[in-house]
Write an enzyme that holds these catalytic residues in place. Structure first.
Site, mmCIF file in Angstrom:
data_model
loop_
_atom_site.group_PDB
_atom_site.id
_atom_site.type_symbol
_atom_site.label_atom_id
_atom_site.label_comp_id
_atom_site.label_asym_id
_atom_site.label_seq_id
_atom_site.Cartn_x
_atom_site.Cartn_y
_atom_site.Cartn_z
ATOM 1 N N MET A 32 -5.417 10.025 -3.020
ATOM 2 C CA MET A 32 -6.714 9.315 -2.984
ATOM 3 C C MET A 32 -7.143 9.009 -1.325
ATOM 4 S SD MET A 32 -7.682 7.073 -6.287
ATOM 5 C CE MET A 32 -6.426 5.599 -5.626
ATOM 6 N N GLY A 33 -6.188 9.797 -0.436
ATOM 7 C CA GLY A 33 -6.660 9.449 0.939
ATOM 8 C C GLY A 33 -5.517 8.190 1.374
ATOM 9 N N ALA A 34 -6.101 7.693 2.528
ATOM 10 C CA ALA A 34 -5.392 6.538 2.957
ATOM 11 C C ALA A 34 -3.857 6.990 3.175
ATOM 12 C CB ALA A 34 -5.794 5.150 2.320
ATOM 13 N N HIS A 36 -0.156 7.848 4.048
ATOM 14 C CA HIS A 36 1.214 6.869 4.535
ATOM 15 C C HIS A 36 2.216 8.079 4.368
ATOM 16 C CE1 HIS A 36 2.117 6.017 0.581
ATOM 17 N NE2 HIS A 36 0.907 5.275 0.269
ATOM 18 N N HIS A 39 2.798 9.636 1.014
ATOM 19 C CA HIS A 39 2.087 10.967 0.842
ATOM 20 C C HIS A 39 2.717 12.205 1.517
ATOM 21 C CE1 HIS A 39 -1.289 7.734 0.353
ATOM 22 N NE2 HIS A 39 -1.066 8.164 -0.883
ATOM 23 N N GLN A 63 -11.006 6.536 -12.560
ATOM 24 C CA GLN A 63 -10.061 5.757 -12.830
ATOM 25 C C GLN A 63 -9.953 4.307 -12.362
ATOM 26 O OE1 GLN A 63 -7.570 8.740 -10.512
ATOM 27 N NE2 GLN A 63 -6.370 6.857 -9.564
ATOM 28 N N GLY A 150 4.611 11.033 -6.715
ATOM 29 C CA GLY A 150 5.398 9.989 -6.299
ATOM 30 C C GLY A 150 5.852 9.399 -7.636
ATOM 31 N N LYS A 152 6.834 6.393 -7.276
ATOM 32 C CA LYS A 152 6.129 5.219 -7.133
ATOM 33 C C LYS A 152 5.098 4.795 -8.394
ATOM 34 C CE LYS A 152 3.565 1.933 -4.951
ATOM 35 N NZ LYS A 152 2.233 2.420 -5.230
ATOM 36 N N VAL A 179 9.015 6.371 -1.220
ATOM 37 C CA VAL A 179 9.188 6.010 0.218
ATOM 38 C C VAL A 179 8.921 4.285 0.426
ATOM 39 C CG1 VAL A 179 8.586 6.394 2.636
ATOM 40 C CG2 VAL A 179 8.658 8.217 0.760
#
Ligand code: AMP
Length: 280
Positions: A32-34, A36, A39, A63, A150, A152, A179
């Protein structure tokens, strides 16, 4: 190298058709961008397994519930393109909402199994239907050989793996370990919402999961270990949605001692919702 940026499915398919004609294998990294380093790690792992990597950037309205952070979700496409280029992404697909959901769009994937484990689904009832629908579209639009996700978002990883299998989408879903920041906090686009004090407190989720995992390994019952982690987090000021030990694949409540376990947590710190998970 500056990656090529495409905004339409037609332009995306023109690029992937060239790769196919050359016999190249390619990976997709949905985001979804942003961007870091969580990603970019997915990109790095994709490059180890494929000749080309596509990263998709799409803040998927389907979502987010009405009260959630769709409007204020962090967006920085120029920064994202730069970071993804540095990581080695070859192609970025960044469509507008209308390209993904044109007028008349009427189909949503409905899920069971790991999507109904009583974790994120309990607190975000529309979330996985929205995720599965957009991810199925991204899989068929890109036609990628492999997809990087991920750990995560652990329940999401299991849901997407199951969905691709159930719908016979010829893609291999690969999970990449989380990460973390140097203190152990899982990297997340939502960490920017945390105040300075909250940022210092936030690592307590990971620390308490680690502590519970250690206690379970030394023979403590998973339920009592996760219950005491919940109590500690509450005492520190977290509003805990869940801290729980689950079967690492099905996400069901463990029935016997030798099942592979995953500790999974979600908790609010002020106005920010944090999630994390670790293996036992
Ligand atoms: P998002 O843009 O937050 O939806 O995430 C896009 C992808 O990056 C998902 O597969 C996430 O699980 C993955 N991701 C997000 N944060 C991390 C992290 N800290 N470590 C590894 N993967 C991550």
């Amino acid at each position: 190298m500056k990656p090529k940026l495409v905004r339409t499915v037609a332009a995306l398919r023109r690029e992937t058709a060239k790769w196919r004609a050359e016999g190249l294998r390619y990976a997709v990294v949905p985001t979804m961008g942003a961007i870091h380093s969580g990603h970019t790690q997915l990109v790095t792992e994709g490059l180890k397994r494929a000749d080309r990597v596509i990263t998709t950037i799409f803040v998927n309205p389907k979502q987010f519930a009405a009260h959630e952070d769709l409007g204020k979700y962090p967006r920085d496409e120029d920064g994202d393109v730069r970071k993804l280029g540095k990581a080695g992404t070859h192609l970025i697909f960044s469509p507008a909402p209308d390209e993904v959901y044109p007028p008349g769009f009427s189909t949503t994937i409905s899920l069971a199994g790991p999507a109904k484990a009583g974790l994120e689904d309990k607190f975000r009832p529309l979330f996985f239907d929205g995720v599965a629908t957009v991810v199925a579209k991204l899989f068929t639009q890109t036609g990628a050989d492999i997809a990087m996700f991920g750990e995560k978002d652990y329940q999401q990883l299991q849901v997407v793996t199951r969905m691709a299998k159930d719908l016979d989408i010829a893609i291999e879903v690969i999970g990449v370990p989380t990460v973390r920041e140097t203190d152990g906090l899982a990297k997340s686009s939502r960490n920017v919402y945390l105040s300075k004090t909250e940022r210092q407190q936030a690592v307590a989720i990971y620390r308490n999961l680690q502590n519970a995992a250690e206690r379970i390994r030394s023979g403590v019952n998973p339920q009592s270990a996760t219950r005491s982690a919940t109590r500690t987090l509450m005492a520190l000021g977290f509003k805990v949605d869940y801290v729980t030990a689950r079967n690492a694949q099905s996400l069901s409540i463990p029935q016997n001692r030798d099942e592979p376990l995953r500790l999974i947590a979600a908790a609010w710190l002020g106005k920010t919702r944090l999630i994390d998970n670790i293996p036992v």
